[in-house]
Scaffold this active site. Sequence first.
Site, mmCIF file in Angstrom:
data_model
loop_
_atom_site.group_PDB
_atom_site.id
_atom_site.type_symbol
_atom_site.label_atom_id
_atom_site.label_comp_id
_atom_site.label_asym_id
_atom_site.label_seq_id
_atom_site.Cartn_x
_atom_site.Cartn_y
_atom_site.Cartn_z
ATOM 1 N N SER A 125 -40.107 23.798 64.026
ATOM 2 C CA SER A 125 -39.156 23.042 64.842
ATOM 3 C C SER A 125 -38.071 23.927 65.448
ATOM 4 C CB SER A 125 -38.486 21.944 64.000
ATOM 5 O OG SER A 125 -37.685 22.512 62.972
ATOM 6 N N GLU A 126 -38.006 25.203 65.040
ATOM 7 C CA GLU A 126 -36.964 26.093 65.555
ATOM 8 C C GLU A 126 -37.572 27.167 66.463
ATOM 9 O OE1 GLU A 126 -33.546 26.641 62.657
ATOM 10 O OE2 GLU A 126 -35.124 25.931 61.297
ATOM 11 N N MET A 127 -37.930 28.318 65.923
ATOM 12 C CA MET A 127 -38.444 29.390 66.787
ATOM 13 C C MET A 127 -39.965 29.416 66.893
ATOM 14 S SD MET A 127 -35.868 32.589 66.231
ATOM 15 C CE MET A 127 -34.204 32.522 66.923
#
Length: 319
Positions: A125-127
Amino acid sequence: MSSRLPYLLLLPMLGLGLSLGAAPLDEPLKPLPPRPQQDPQRVELGRQLFNETRLSVNGTLSCASCHHLAKGGADDKAFSIGFAGAPVPLNTPSVFNASLNFRQFWNGRADTLEAQIQEVVQSPSEMGSNWDHVVQTLSADAAYRGAFAAAYPDGVTMNNVQNALATYERTLISSHSRFDQYLSGNTDILSREEKYGYQRFKSYGCIACHQGVNIGGNMFQKFGVMGDYFQVRGKPLESDLGRYLVTGDEEDRNVFKVPSLRNVAVTAPYFHDSSANTLEEAVDVMFKFQLGRVPSAEDKILIIKFLETLTGEWEGKPL
């Protein structure tokens, strides 16, 4: 306030008189430590990596994308936007003074900054990347190859990328807040109302959890000690489970790392779920669900005035 007399009677107890010197005050809270000495080559490399979008799988997201150093080290959004354009599940905490926290992430699943960095890069969900891809990408860049070779004997590796970023983050200390100057002996720098707000912060019991040099960040606590916050808020989410997602222990359900209150006036919205948009709302929630008390309107105003003194500086400018 309706009368100045109570304040005047409290002057000796509160230390509201003129400063007679620069001796540090004997208070349970202490000023931030000086910025630690770090290898300057690794700090500079970490600074570059902090702003490097190629850490994300599609080259769209850097650490700085969600941690705005000019705006308190956090994100002014309720939930930061990940590499794929979707919001992450929890509010982004400030990166300032994160090195002083006893754990990282809201649920404390990382023991170190390096462990946090390792997870964020790989987070779907981030990088959304992986470390083999990151190392290959950075190794293909001649400037990075040279910078890593100068800073680390073994050049570009996963551990060295994480170490450089963590080394830089350890320098992100938001020193010189007015409250820290007060603790260091400059008792004139806070107004009477701000000093009284600090006393109310202590006497109501806020300091029981928001303690230590980071005024938080050094313990876990259940969100909803004196009432079921999540039932009142409604729409339960997996992220509300907090530390339970790490341990599976029923006692850890809805338990979170107590956030630092440093720079709290410039890092809205608040809580893991971004449910409070203002300091006033956040203070109301804390009194109701953590303390089980109802402050007077005047006391709430004074506590907020105190919280506003916790804003530090970065590169010589207030956050």
